[in-house]
Design a protein around this motif. Structure first.
Motif, PDB file in Angstrom:
ATOM      1  N   VAL A   1      -4.239 -48.061   3.366  1.00  0.00           N
ATOM      2  CA  VAL A   1      -5.687 -48.189   3.339  1.00  0.00           C
ATOM      3  C   VAL A   1      -6.207 -48.054   1.916  1.00  0.00           C
ATOM      4  N   ILE A   2      -7.081 -48.981   1.545  1.00  0.00           N
ATOM      5  CA  ILE A   2      -7.850 -48.873   0.314  1.00  0.00           C
ATOM      6  C   ILE A   2      -9.310 -48.894   0.732  1.00  0.00           C
ATOM      7  N   THR A   3     -10.175 -48.315  -0.077  1.00  0.00           N
ATOM      8  CA  THR A   3     -11.568 -48.201   0.345  1.00  0.00           C
ATOM      9  C   THR A   3     -12.533 -48.722  -0.712  1.00  0.00           C
ATOM     10  N   ALA A   4     -13.720 -49.040  -0.240  1.00  0.00           N
ATOM     11  CA  ALA A   4     -14.837 -49.424  -1.103  1.00  0.00           C
ATOM     12  C   ALA A   4     -16.087 -48.843  -0.458  1.00  0.00           C
ATOM     13  N   GLU A   5     -17.042 -48.408  -1.284  1.00  0.00           N
ATOM     14  CA  GLU A   5     -18.242 -47.788  -0.726  1.00  0.00           C
ATOM     15  C   GLU A   5     -19.481 -48.648  -0.860  1.00  0.00           C
ATOM     16  N   SER A   6     -19.295 -49.915  -1.263  1.00  0.00           N
ATOM     17  CA  SER A   6     -20.436 -50.828  -1.376  1.00  0.00           C
ATOM     18  C   SER A   6     -19.950 -52.263  -1.221  1.00  0.00           C
ATOM     19  N   GLY A   7     -20.906 -53.156  -0.976  1.00  0.00           N
ATOM     20  CA  GLY A   7     -20.568 -54.572  -0.891  1.00  0.00           C
ATOM     21  C   GLY A   7     -20.015 -55.105  -2.203  1.00  0.00           C
ATOM     22  N   GLU A   8     -20.612 -54.649  -3.311  1.00  0.00           N
ATOM     23  CA  GLU A   8     -20.145 -55.089  -4.638  1.00  0.00           C
ATOM     24  C   GLU A   8     -18.692 -54.669  -4.855  1.00  0.00           C
ATOM     25  N   GLN A   9     -18.387 -53.395  -4.511  1.00  0.00           N
ATOM     26  CA  GLN A   9     -17.007 -52.915  -4.653  1.00  0.00           C
ATOM     27  C   GLN A   9     -16.064 -53.702  -3.748  1.00  0.00           C
ATOM     28  N   ALA A  10     -16.527 -54.052  -2.572  1.00  0.00           N
ATOM     29  CA  ALA A  10     -15.695 -54.809  -1.634  1.00  0.00           C
ATOM     30  C   ALA A  10     -15.286 -56.150  -2.221  1.00  0.00           C
ATOM     31  N   VAL A  11     -16.228 -56.834  -2.855  1.00  0.00           N
ATOM     32  CA  VAL A  11     -15.932 -58.139  -3.459  1.00  0.00           C
ATOM     33  C   VAL A  11     -14.888 -57.977  -4.562  1.00  0.00           C
ATOM     34  N   VAL A  12     -15.068 -56.990  -5.425  1.00  0.00           N
ATOM     35  CA  VAL A  12     -14.136 -56.756  -6.541  1.00  0.00           C
ATOM     36  C   VAL A  12     -12.761 -56.356  -6.018  1.00  0.00           C
ATOM     37  N   ARG A  13     -12.729 -55.403  -5.087  1.00  0.00           N
ATOM     38  CA  ARG A  13     -11.441 -54.919  -4.563  1.00  0.00           C
ATOM     39  C   ARG A  13     -10.703 -55.987  -3.762  1.00  0.00           C
ATOM     40  N   SER A  14     -11.452 -56.838  -3.055  1.00  0.00           N
ATOM     41  CA  SER A  14     -10.784 -57.886  -2.269  1.00  0.00           C
ATOM     42  C   SER A  14     -10.051 -58.858  -3.191  1.00  0.00           C
ATOM     43  N   GLN A  15     -10.623 -59.112  -4.364  1.00  0.00           N
ATOM     44  CA  GLN A  15      -9.970 -60.004  -5.324  1.00  0.00           C
ATOM     45  C   GLN A  15      -8.807 -59.319  -6.026  1.00  0.00           C
ATOM     46  N   ALA A  16      -8.976 -58.053  -6.382  1.00  0.00           N
ATOM     47  CA  ALA A  16      -7.941 -57.331  -7.130  1.00  0.00           C
ATOM     48  C   ALA A  16      -6.767 -56.915  -6.250  1.00  0.00           C
ATOM     49  N   GLU A  17      -7.066 -56.447  -5.038  1.00  0.00           N
ATOM     50  CA  GLU A  17      -6.037 -55.857  -4.171  1.00  0.00           C
ATOM     51  C   GLU A  17      -5.432 -56.832  -3.164  1.00  0.00           C
ATOM     52  N   LYS A  18      -6.137 -57.929  -2.861  1.00  0.00           N
ATOM     53  CA  LYS A  18      -5.693 -58.911  -1.866  1.00  0.00           C
ATOM     54  C   LYS A  18      -5.238 -58.233  -0.567  1.00  0.00           C
ATOM     55  N   PRO A  19      -6.155 -57.498   0.098  1.00  0.00           N
ATOM     56  CA  PRO A  19      -5.769 -56.856   1.360  1.00  0.00           C
ATOM     57  C   PRO A  19      -5.482 -57.900   2.431  1.00  0.00           C
ATOM     58  N   ASP A  20      -4.774 -57.473   3.475  1.00  0.00           N
ATOM     59  CA  ASP A  20      -4.454 -58.363   4.592  1.00  0.00           C
ATOM     60  C   ASP A  20      -5.620 -58.453   5.576  1.00  0.00           C
ATOM     61  N   LEU A  21      -6.549 -57.477   5.506  1.00  0.00           N
ATOM     62  CA  LEU A  21      -7.683 -57.407   6.422  1.00  0.00           C
ATOM     63  C   LEU A  21      -8.778 -56.555   5.783  1.00  0.00           C
ATOM     64  N   ILE A  22     -10.038 -56.869   6.090  1.00  0.00           N
ATOM     65  CA  ILE A  22     -11.165 -56.070   5.609  1.00  0.00           C
ATOM     66  C   ILE A  22     -11.971 -55.606   6.817  1.00  0.00           C
ATOM     67  N   LEU A  23     -12.280 -54.301   6.859  1.00  0.00           N
ATOM     68  CA  LEU A  23     -13.201 -53.743   7.847  1.00  0.00           C
ATOM     69  C   LEU A  23     -14.510 -53.507   7.110  1.00  0.00           C
ATOM     70  N   MET A  24     -15.565 -54.219   7.488  1.00  0.00           N
ATOM     71  CA  MET A  24     -16.810 -54.269   6.712  1.00  0.00           C
ATOM     72  C   MET A  24     -17.991 -53.663   7.456  1.00  0.00           C
ATOM     73  N   ASP A  25     -18.612 -52.654   6.853  1.00  0.00           N
ATOM     74  CA  ASP A  25     -19.878 -52.125   7.350  1.00  0.00           C
ATOM     75  C   ASP A  25     -20.961 -53.128   6.969  1.00  0.00           C
ATOM     76  N   VAL A  26     -22.130 -53.049   7.595  1.00  0.00           N
ATOM     77  CA  VAL A  26     -23.227 -53.950   7.244  1.00  0.00           C
ATOM     78  C   VAL A  26     -24.300 -53.241   6.430  1.00  0.00           C
ATOM     79  N   VAL A  27     -24.779 -52.103   6.940  1.00  0.00           N
ATOM     80  CA  VAL A  27     -25.910 -51.429   6.312  1.00  0.00           C
ATOM     81  C   VAL A  27     -25.412 -50.570   5.152  1.00  0.00           C
ATOM     82  N   MET A  28     -25.574 -51.093   3.929  1.00  0.00           N
ATOM     83  CA  MET A  28     -25.181 -50.392   2.704  1.00  0.00           C
ATOM     84  C   MET A  28     -26.218 -50.699   1.638  1.00  0.00           C
TER      85      MET A  28
END
Length: 121
Positions: A30-57
């Motif tokens: 598991v890797i984590t992100a606490e914002s939508g912006e972090q999610a975009v950056v981490r998805s590109q850097a880490e290339k996870p196999d799946l993302i679990l995404m909250d909406v209200v941030m």
């Protein structure tokens, strides 16, 4: 492709920890992100196999982050499951239109989540 590495995106430390614990216990990295912006950056850097995404941030919300990730050539093939408190049918439809493959309403049933993850892998 089997799912091994999961990016958990949520502004709530409690939600991140709860999901981290259940996923780690079932053998996922598991890797984590606490914002939508972090999610975009981490998805590109880490290339996870799946993302679990909250909406209200704060800042970029989960719909915006999902749209950005699912429309970027480098990350478009990463499946996204939305895990959110927004449970109206219109919220679900909007989430799927942004590129999510599944939509779960909080509190997320961990058995259902694990079954969805296994089905995607």
């Amino acid at each position: 492709m089997p799912i091994r590495k999961i990016l958990v995106v949520d502004d709530s430390p409690t939600e991140r920890l709860a999901l981290d614990e259940v996923l780690t216990r079932h053998g996922y990295k598991v890797i984590t992100a606490e914002s939508g912006e972090q999610a975009v950056v981490r998805s590109q850097a880490e290339k996870p196999d799946l993302i679990l995404m909250d909406v209200v941030m704060p800042g970029m919300n989960g719909y915006q982050a999902t749209r950005t990730i699912s429309r970027n050539d480098a990350t478009r093939n990463i499946p996204i499951i939305m895990c959110t408190s927004k449970g109206q049918e219109t919220d679900k439809i909007w989430g799927m239109r942004q590129g999510a493959l599944a939509y779960l309403v909080k509190p997320v049933d961990h058995d259902e989540l694990l079954a969805r993850i296994r089905a995607m892998g």
